[in-house]
Structure formats: C-alpha cells, structure tokens
Write a protein that holds these residues in place. Structure first.
Motif, PDB file in Angstrom:
ATOM      1  N   CYS A 125       0.729  -1.199  -0.285  1.00  0.00           N
ATOM      2  CA  CYS A 125      -0.080  -0.035   0.052  1.00  0.00           C
ATOM      3  C   CYS A 125       0.907   1.104   0.053  1.00  0.00           C
ATOM      4  CB  CYS A 125      -0.909   0.013   1.039  1.00  0.00           C
ATOM      5  SG  CYS A 125      -1.947   1.429   1.560  1.00  0.00           S
ATOM      6  N   PHE A 152      -4.334  -6.846   0.573  1.00  0.00           N
ATOM      7  CA  PHE A 152      -5.483  -5.889  -0.138  1.00  0.00           C
ATOM      8  C   PHE A 152      -6.117  -6.945  -0.878  1.00  0.00           C
ATOM      9  CE2 PHE A 152      -1.605  -6.455  -3.135  1.00  0.00           C
ATOM     10  CZ  PHE A 152      -2.272  -7.215  -4.231  1.00  0.00           C
ATOM     11  N   CYS A 163      -6.594  -1.557   0.334  1.00  0.00           N
ATOM     12  CA  CYS A 163      -5.756  -2.008   1.286  1.00  0.00           C
ATOM     13  C   CYS A 163      -6.794  -2.419   2.322  1.00  0.00           C
ATOM     14  CB  CYS A 163      -4.987  -0.939   1.735  1.00  0.00           C
ATOM     15  SG  CYS A 163      -3.863  -1.260   3.264  1.00  0.00           S
ATOM     16  N   HIS A 167      -7.281   2.455   1.667  1.00  0.00           N
ATOM     17  CA  HIS A 167      -6.787   3.275   0.653  1.00  0.00           C
ATOM     18  C   HIS A 167      -7.061   2.513  -0.775  1.00  0.00           C
ATOM     19  CE1 HIS A 167      -4.532   5.714  -2.038  1.00  0.00           C
ATOM     20  NE2 HIS A 167      -3.759   4.768  -2.326  1.00  0.00           N
TER      21      HIS A 167
END
Length: 82
Positions: A51, A59, A72, A77
């Motif tokens: 990430c 992820f 993530c 994110h």
C-alpha cells in the motif's frame, strides 16, 4: 501462476529484455545479474504489492475490464492498477 506472469512481464518491460513463459517457467533471451533481478523484484513489491500509504501488503483486488481496483485491508486506501 498469475503473480509469476505479472512479475515476469514487469521485469521484461523494465529491462527491455525479451523472454517467454513455458511450462517449466520463464526464460530470458538475455542474461541478467542477480543484483538486477533483486532490484526489479524489490521495485515490483514496492510499486504493486505494498500500500502506498501504510506499506501493508494485504489488499483485495477487483477486476474491472482492463484494470484492477486494489483496496488496502489495513487502511482502506484504494488505487487502480492497469
């Protein structure tokens, strides 16, 4: 199997090398040093696996036509990879 293929393609692009993937594994047309291979693998992990915010490798990936949306699991994110 897919991970090896993506890593091999990434390597070929960065080194302007040619190669093929056969049943026994990937084969390069030009020889490379161990240092070159290690650098390419480290770059690949940094760019494609970790990430960009929290550096966590966990992820989920959702495939959309020609791209992947990776989210993530640690920080949430999201990013799109082609």
């Amino acid at each position: 199997l897919e991970f090896r293929r993506v890593l091999f393609r990434s390597f070929l692009k960065k080194k302007a090398n040619t190669g093929i993937i056969e049943k026994n594994g990937p084969f390069l047309r030009k020889s490379e040093t161990v240092d070159n291979l290690e650098n390419i693998i480290e770059d690949f992990i940094s760019e494609c696996i970790l990430c960009p915010l929290c550096k966590n490798p966990e992820f989920t990936a959702e495939h959309l036509k020609k791209a992947y949306i990776k989210t993530c699991k640690a920080c949430g994110h999201s990013r799109t990879d082609l």
